[in-house]
Design a protein around this motif. Structure first.
Motif, short mmCIF file in Angstrom:
data_model
loop_
_atom_site.label_atom_id
_atom_site.label_comp_id
_atom_site.label_asym_id
_atom_site.label_seq_id
_atom_site.Cartn_x
_atom_site.Cartn_y
_atom_site.Cartn_z
N SER A 113 78.36 82.59 -82.49
CA SER A 113 78.80 83.46 -83.58
C SER A 113 78.67 84.91 -83.15
CB SER A 113 77.96 83.21 -84.84
OG SER A 113 76.58 83.44 -84.57
N PRO A 114 79.40 85.82 -83.80
CA PRO A 114 79.42 87.23 -83.37
C PRO A 114 78.06 87.90 -83.34
CG PRO A 114 81.23 86.79 -84.89
CD PRO A 114 80.37 85.56 -84.89
N TYR A 127 84.01 95.57 -66.88
CA TYR A 127 85.06 94.64 -67.27
C TYR A 127 84.47 93.58 -68.21
CZ TYR A 127 87.82 96.42 -63.31
OH TYR A 127 88.50 97.21 -62.44
N LEU A 128 85.28 93.18 -69.19
CA LEU A 128 84.98 92.04 -70.04
C LEU A 128 86.00 90.96 -69.73
CD1 LEU A 128 83.58 90.64 -72.51
CD2 LEU A 128 85.32 91.76 -73.94
N HIS A 129 85.53 89.80 -69.28
CA HIS A 129 86.42 88.70 -68.91
C HIS A 129 86.39 87.64 -70.00
CE1 HIS A 129 86.84 84.60 -67.14
NE2 HIS A 129 87.90 85.13 -66.59
N LEU A 130 87.56 87.26 -70.49
CA LEU A 130 87.68 86.26 -71.55
C LEU A 130 88.73 85.23 -71.17
CD1 LEU A 130 87.89 88.79 -74.52
CD2 LEU A 130 85.83 87.57 -73.76
N THR A 131 88.60 84.03 -71.74
CA THR A 131 89.64 83.02 -71.56
C THR A 131 90.09 82.49 -72.91
OG1 THR A 131 88.40 80.93 -71.53
CG2 THR A 131 88.35 82.27 -69.49
N GLY A 132 91.21 81.79 -72.90
CA GLY A 132 91.72 81.19 -74.13
C GLY A 132 91.01 79.91 -74.52
N ILE A 133 90.02 79.50 -73.74
CA ILE A 133 89.28 78.29 -74.10
C ILE A 133 88.29 78.57 -75.23
CG2 ILE A 133 87.70 76.51 -73.25
CD1 ILE A 133 88.85 77.02 -70.44
N ALA A 136 89.36 78.51 -78.85
CA ALA A 136 89.82 77.18 -79.26
C ALA A 136 88.68 76.27 -79.71
CB ALA A 136 90.57 76.51 -78.10
N LEU A 137 87.45 76.65 -79.39
CA LEU A 137 86.31 75.77 -79.68
C LEU A 137 85.99 75.72 -81.17
CD1 LEU A 137 83.88 76.74 -76.75
CD2 LEU A 137 85.52 74.84 -76.86
N SER A 138 86.15 76.85 -81.86
CA SER A 138 85.86 76.93 -83.30
C SER A 138 86.28 78.28 -83.81
CB SER A 138 84.35 76.73 -83.55
OG SER A 138 83.60 77.81 -82.99
N ASP A 139 86.35 78.42 -85.14
CA ASP A 139 86.70 79.71 -85.73
C ASP A 139 85.63 80.75 -85.43
OD1 ASP A 139 89.08 78.79 -86.76
OD2 ASP A 139 88.24 78.29 -88.72
N SER A 140 84.36 80.32 -85.42
CA SER A 140 83.29 81.28 -85.13
C SER A 140 83.37 81.77 -83.68
CB SER A 140 81.91 80.67 -85.41
OG SER A 140 81.62 79.60 -84.53
N CYS A 141 83.79 80.89 -82.76
CA CYS A 141 83.96 81.32 -81.37
C CYS A 141 85.11 82.32 -81.25
CB CYS A 141 84.22 80.10 -80.48
SG CYS A 141 82.75 79.12 -80.12
N TYR A 142 86.16 82.12 -82.02
CA TYR A 142 87.27 83.08 -82.05
C TYR A 142 86.77 84.43 -82.52
CZ TYR A 142 91.90 84.99 -83.30
OH TYR A 142 93.03 85.76 -83.41
N GLN A 143 85.91 84.43 -83.53
CA GLN A 143 85.36 85.70 -84.02
C GLN A 143 84.47 86.37 -82.97
OE1 GLN A 143 86.42 87.13 -86.85
NE2 GLN A 143 87.78 85.34 -86.91
N VAL A 144 83.79 85.57 -82.17
CA VAL A 144 83.00 86.12 -81.06
C VAL A 144 83.90 86.90 -80.12
CG1 VAL A 144 81.67 85.54 -78.98
CG2 VAL A 144 81.18 84.38 -81.14
N ILE A 145 85.05 86.32 -79.78
CA ILE A 145 85.98 86.96 -78.86
C ILE A 145 86.54 88.25 -79.46
CG2 ILE A 145 88.19 86.69 -77.65
CD1 ILE A 145 85.74 85.10 -76.52
N LEU A 146 86.93 88.20 -80.73
CA LEU A 146 87.46 89.40 -81.37
C LEU A 146 86.42 90.51 -81.43
CD1 LEU A 146 89.51 87.86 -84.32
CD2 LEU A 146 90.35 88.69 -82.11
N GLN A 147 85.18 90.14 -81.73
CA GLN A 147 84.10 91.13 -81.79
C GLN A 147 83.84 91.71 -80.40
OE1 GLN A 147 82.62 92.44 -84.27
NE2 GLN A 147 80.84 93.46 -83.38
N ALA A 148 83.87 90.87 -79.37
CA ALA A 148 83.65 91.35 -78.00
C ALA A 148 84.74 92.34 -77.59
CB ALA A 148 83.61 90.17 -77.04
N ILE A 149 85.99 92.04 -77.95
CA ILE A 149 87.09 92.95 -77.63
C ILE A 149 86.91 94.28 -78.36
CG2 ILE A 149 89.57 93.34 -77.92
CD1 ILE A 149 89.96 90.33 -77.48
N GLU A 150 86.50 94.21 -79.61
CA GLU A 150 86.27 95.44 -80.39
C GLU A 150 85.20 96.30 -79.73
OE1 GLU A 150 84.48 96.54 -84.75
OE2 GLU A 150 85.88 94.85 -84.64
N ILE A 151 84.12 95.68 -79.29
CA ILE A 151 83.06 96.41 -78.59
C ILE A 151 83.58 97.02 -77.30
CG2 ILE A 151 80.85 96.15 -77.36
CD1 ILE A 151 80.11 94.00 -79.47
N ALA A 152 84.36 96.23 -76.56
CA ALA A 152 84.92 96.71 -75.29
C ALA A 152 85.81 97.93 -75.53
CB ALA A 152 85.71 95.60 -74.61
N LYS A 153 86.67 97.86 -76.51
CA LYS A 153 87.58 98.97 -76.79
C LYS A 153 86.80 100.23 -77.18
CE LYS A 153 91.52 96.76 -76.33
NZ LYS A 153 92.45 97.08 -75.22
#
Length: 315
Positions: A113-114, A127-133, A136-153
């Motif tokens: 979770s985020p 660099y922040l490295h992410l994959t499309g896997i 796909a694991l869960s909605d909370s994992c998707y939110q983790v990725i979005l939060q990580a991108i927000e932090i990176a930006k």
């Protein structure tokens, strides 16, 4: 810190001989796109951190120990009691027929979770490295990725995205929507032609590269199998030829190796063309050894191979 990556790693079980239905003994290893990438980065002389969640079980503890032993920072990997470490089986029938079966539903990583993300930790990375896997694991994992991108930006960190499409994990409609969403927020995209065709309905490499650029990426590297990879920027595009491998032993993990080679080239301030060349070389070498990470080379091995491409690397 050069790289931070986020995602699930699983216990990998491979039959010692023959088909799984006849197997009585299995080799135990570990594999996951993000940790494969992090290990590849570490072997090439850079600092990589892997963020994840595993079960508080012997397999999870062994996994953390193994990845730490490869020089990857694992201090942000959580052990939890409420779910187990994921498993997958890889059945290598021959070099052109490798079958993978996952047992990851409800795994510890799927409950990421985020709130597990530490901005002060992430902002140390280039660099922040992410994959499309992961999404796909869960909605909370998707939110983790979005939060990580927000932090990176927010902190000027370059976002590198490998779509790594896994159709078995979600519906095609959702996969397309989510992967395009992440691609549109990423600085560097590393798709394969099949993934590009899935996302844009276009199979021509040149048109695909341009579509990804139009979608928001600054650099696109489109993998075209044994032929090599194209790179695209706003100014140019070019095919960088791949390297011949006399015998493919295990193709799984080659894409993660390519990503590690390419990004390590950027860290070393190579030109984009030379970085893609390094990615091609790492990907080629990975296929010559059984296992997801066992074939990941050190920098000296890559240099020898690039300058002696005619050499038999089947080992």
């Amino acid at each position: 810190m050069d790289i931070v990556t986020i995602g699930e790693t699983m216990v990998l079980l491979t039959p010692e001989n023959g088909l799984m239905k006849y197997a009585t003994t299995y080799n135990r290893k570990y594999g996951g796109a993000e940790s494969n990438f992090a290990i590849g980065i570490s072997r090439l002389g850079h600092q990589a951190a892997w963020i994840s969640q595993v079960g508080n079980d012997e397999l999870g503890k062994g996994m953390i120990s193994f990845i730490r032993g490869e020089g990857v920072h694992v201090d942000k990997v959580k052990l939890i009691d409420s779910a187990s470490t994921g498993l997958y089986f890889k059945e290598v029938r021959n070099e052109s027929d490798v079958r993978v079966q996952y047992y990851r539903k409800g795994s510890a990583a799927s409950f990421m979770s985020p709130d597990m993300l530490d901005e002060e930790y992430l902002k140390k990375a280039k660099y922040l490295h992410l994959t499309g896997i992961t999404p796909a694991l869960s909605d909370s994992c998707y939110q983790v990725i979005l939060q990580a991108i927000e932090i990176a930006k927010r902190n000027g960190i370059t976002v590198v995205f490998d779509p790594n499409l896994r159709k078995k994990l979600w519906s095609e409609e959702k996969a397309r929507k989510v992967l395009l969403d992440i691609a549109g927020q990423s600085d560097i995209i590393l798709p394969g032609v099949a993934e590009g065709e899935f996302l844009f309905g276009e199979s021509d490499p040149i048109l695909l590269g341009k579509r990804f650029l139009e979608h928001g990426a600054k650099i696109v590297v489109l993998k075209v199998g044994a032929k090599g990879a194209y790179y695209f920027t706003s100014d140019e595009y070019k095919l960088v030829p791949g390297f011949k491998v006399e015998k493919v032993v295990d193709p799984v993990g080659a894409g993660d190796g390519f990503a590690a080679g390419f990004v390590s080239g950027l860290i070393d301030e190579l030109t984009i063309e030379k970085a893609v060349e390094r990615g091609n070389a790492v990907g080629a070498l990975v296929t010559t050894i059984s296992g997801d990470v066992e074939g990941l080379p050190e920098k000296s091995e890559i240099e020898r191979f690039i300058h002696s491409p005619a050499e038999d690397i089947s080992r």
